[in-house]
Write an enzyme that holds these catalytic residues in place. Structure first.
Site, mmCIF file in Angstrom:
data_model
loop_
_atom_site.group_PDB
_atom_site.id
_atom_site.type_symbol
_atom_site.label_atom_id
_atom_site.label_comp_id
_atom_site.label_asym_id
_atom_site.label_seq_id
_atom_site.Cartn_x
_atom_site.Cartn_y
_atom_site.Cartn_z
ATOM 1 C CG HIS A 155 -1.564 -0.937 1.543
ATOM 2 N ND1 HIS A 155 -1.514 -2.053 2.165
ATOM 3 C CD2 HIS A 155 -2.946 -1.156 1.292
ATOM 4 C CE1 HIS A 155 -2.393 -3.037 2.304
ATOM 5 N NE2 HIS A 155 -3.715 -2.476 1.767
ATOM 6 C CG ASP A 189 1.510 -1.414 3.431
ATOM 7 O OD1 ASP A 189 0.939 -1.016 4.400
ATOM 8 O OD2 ASP A 189 1.242 -2.043 2.616
ATOM 9 C CG MET A 239 -1.076 -5.759 -6.485
ATOM 10 S SD MET A 239 -1.114 -5.113 -4.869
ATOM 11 C CE MET A 239 -1.838 -6.566 -3.970
ATOM 12 C CD GLU A 263 -8.620 -8.037 -1.276
ATOM 13 O OE1 GLU A 263 -7.699 -7.242 -1.753
ATOM 14 O OE2 GLU A 263 -8.780 -8.459 0.048
ATOM 15 C CE LYS A 274 -12.728 -8.065 5.761
ATOM 16 N NZ LYS A 274 -11.306 -7.657 6.367
ATOM 17 C CD GLU A 282 -8.092 -11.842 1.667
ATOM 18 O OE1 GLU A 282 -7.549 -10.672 1.468
ATOM 19 O OE2 GLU A 282 -8.277 -12.116 3.097
ATOM 20 C CG HIS A 325 -11.798 -11.092 1.979
ATOM 21 N ND1 HIS A 325 -11.450 -9.784 1.133
ATOM 22 C CD2 HIS A 325 -11.282 -11.081 3.182
ATOM 23 C CE1 HIS A 325 -10.287 -9.332 2.127
ATOM 24 N NE2 HIS A 325 -10.114 -10.219 3.216
ATOM 25 C CG ASP A 353 -5.192 -10.695 -1.738
ATOM 26 O OD1 ASP A 353 -4.137 -10.390 -2.590
ATOM 27 O OD2 ASP A 353 -5.820 -9.779 -1.267
ATOM 28 C CG ASP A 393 -10.197 -10.892 6.631
ATOM 29 O OD1 ASP A 393 -9.960 -11.950 6.386
ATOM 30 O OD2 ASP A 393 -9.768 -9.767 6.371
ATOM 31 C CG ASP A 422 -6.364 -11.702 6.443
ATOM 32 O OD1 ASP A 422 -6.929 -12.009 5.494
ATOM 33 O OD2 ASP A 422 -6.041 -10.483 6.685
ATOM 34 C CG ASP A 461 -4.106 -10.004 2.157
ATOM 35 O OD1 ASP A 461 -3.396 -9.691 2.956
ATOM 36 O OD2 ASP A 461 -4.998 -9.379 1.859
HETATM 37 C C1 GLT Z 1 -6.036 -4.982 4.086
HETATM 38 C C2 GLT Z 1 -6.986 -6.133 3.545
HETATM 39 C C3 GLT Z 1 -6.657 -6.987 2.453
HETATM 40 C C4 GLT Z 1 -6.525 -6.344 1.057
HETATM 41 C C5 GLT Z 1 -5.438 -5.273 1.370
HETATM 42 C C6 GLT Z 1 -5.275 -4.512 -0.073
HETATM 43 S S1 GLT Z 1 -5.549 -4.253 2.687
HETATM 44 O O1 GLT Z 1 -5.185 -5.882 4.403
HETATM 45 O O2 GLT Z 1 -7.401 -6.936 4.633
HETATM 46 O O3 GLT Z 1 -7.607 -8.032 2.285
HETATM 47 O O4 GLT Z 1 -6.246 -7.277 0.195
HETATM 48 O O5 GLT Z 1 -5.711 -3.324 -0.004
HETATM 49 MN MN MN Z 2 -7.082 -9.241 0.563
HETATM 50 MN MN MN Z 3 -8.617 -10.620 4.613
#
Ligand code: GLT
Ligand code: MN
Ligand code: MN
Length: 394
Positions: free
Chosen positions: A56, A59, A90, A183, A185, A219, A222, A247, A257, A259, A293
């Site tokens: 980002h 970041d 990206m 993306e 979510k 993702e 998501h 992702d 979420d 991750d 991600d």
């Molecule tokens: C954030 C989010 C991710 C996205 C990122 C891209 S930002 O961390 O939770 O799923 O992919 O903006």
């Molecule tokens: Mn993501």
């Molecule tokens: Mn996520």
């Protein structure tokens, strides 16, 4: 010890600075790992065998940096990426952290906030281009609401469209060969986020002025949060030639979420996803970066973070090998071929309508009782998938 599952740059694995750089804070407690600079993260990623690093704007460039600070930071980062032998495929824009985006960015009710968001995205795209990115991801984390009293969803969607129409036109005017990947979510951090799934976004894209340069970035977490299938989302995107980025991570259905490390939950879902991306079951392989991600458990120190990163990549490669073995298995092929056999070319009759095919269709002798009596052998097929996945076959 090394083996064939250790990552190499030719695997095109990427991580975001925000992923391996995640210091382990959550809404209930502070960071647990000392933070590392972007330059240190780049070095670490090269050491574990990643191909690229994504980011980002904030970041890398702290919010509010002066233009000269920004230039210095970007050129130092570029030099570090080059000397580590990585790339930046990206880039994305943080349109969710600053309080200015508390009511949304591209869909905020205040037009000045929308203007600010578009301009911030322009600056982030410039940084991405300077670092060599070909894909710009947009995650609309604050594009939603807690109460639908605040605005008409149709206004939000219109403003969302306006932003992508503007940014797409601006990118083309600059002469840059870039693609946007949107993306989805469904919720978190907002109560409901607009365009909640990859399917919603695929339709929205078709309403955009520059639709050909805009695709999706699904993702795992998501799609899984609300109990949907990542495999189905990705397959639909691939079928529409809209899988511009991905992702990869893991998630338990129904949780926040998470991750998690790729493949660490729902191993079967991950197996079928990798099979789809690698094309071993048919159709073309996905050729874009394999982006993770995800972040390490809060229990980990820095060694654990690199274990996490290696784990994501190794699991992907192990699943790719297992998927190839599954699709090469004669018993698998036999079940699939038998299930889809069409000795009388009946499948060809269904497609775009014409009178001749319609007449043939009407004339077919079809016995529903006989058709219904045939078992599909999917228990056996799925068990074969499990045995390949668990490593006891092939
Ligand atoms: C954030 C989010 C991710 C996205 C990122 C891209 S930002 O961390 O939770 O799923 O992919 O903006
Ligand atoms: Mn993501
Ligand atoms: Mn996520």
């Amino acid at each position: 010890m090394t083996d064939q599952f250790d990552p190499t740059p030719s695997d095109r694995f990427t991580f975001g600075l925000w992923t391996v750089g995640n210091p382990g804070g959550d809404p209930f407690g502070p960071a647990v790992r000392p933070s590392k600079s972007p330059l240190e993260l780049v070095e670490g990623l090269a050491q574990v065998g990643a191909w690229g690093v994504n980011l980002h704007d904030n970041d890398l460039i702290p919010f509010g940096s002066s233009p000269s600070e920004r230039d210095r930071i970007v050129s130092e980062f570029r030099a570090a990426v080059d000397s580590a032998g990585l790339c930046v495929p990206m880039a994305t824009t943080n349109l969710f952290s600053h309080p200015v985006f508390r009511d949304g960015a591209f869909t905020a009710s205040d037009p000045k906030v929308r203007a600010y968001a578009v301009r911030k995205a322009m600056r982030a795209i410039e940084t991405g281009v300077e670092l060599g990115a070909q894909t710009i991801v947009f995650w609309g984390g604050r594009e939603g609401c807690e109460s639908d009293a605040c605005r008409d969803v149709r206004d939000a969607i219109k403003w969302y469209r306006d932003a992508y129409d503007f940014l797409g036109g601006w990118v083309k005017e600059q002469g840059w060969d870039l693609r946007f990947a949107l993306e989805a979510k469904p919720n978190e951090p907002r109560g409901d986020i607009y365009l909640a799934t990859t399917g919603h976004i695929l339709h929205f894209i078709e309403t955009l002025e520059h639709a050909e340069m805009i695709g999706v970035n699904p993702e795992v977490a998501h799609e899984n949060m609300p109990g949907l299938s990542m495999v189905h989302a990705v397959a639909q995107a691939m079928e529409a030639s809209k899988l511009f980025h991905i992702d990869l991570n893991a998630q338990r259905i129904g949780r926040y979420d998470q991750d998690l490390r790729f493949g660490s939950e729902d191993a079967k879902g991950a197996f079928f996803l990798v099979r789809l991306l690698e094309g071993t079951g048919g159709y073309d392989r996905y050729e874009g970066p394999r982006h993770f991600d995800a972040h390490a458990y809060r229990t980990e120190d820095w060694d654990g973070v690199w274990d996490f990163a290696r784990g994501c990549m190794r699991t992907y490669k192990i699943l790719a090998a297992r998927a190839a073995a599954f699709d090469a298995d004669p018993e698998v092929r036999e079940i699939l071929e038998a299930g889809q056999a069409d000795p009388d070319s009946v499948g060809e009759l269904i497609g775009s309508f014409d009178a001749e095919r319609c007449a043939k269709l009407e004339a077919l002798e079809l016995d529903p009782e006989a058709l219904a009596a045939v078992g599909k052998r999917y228990e056996r097929l799925d068990q074969l998938a499990m045995e390949h996945l668990l490593g006891v076959r092939g």
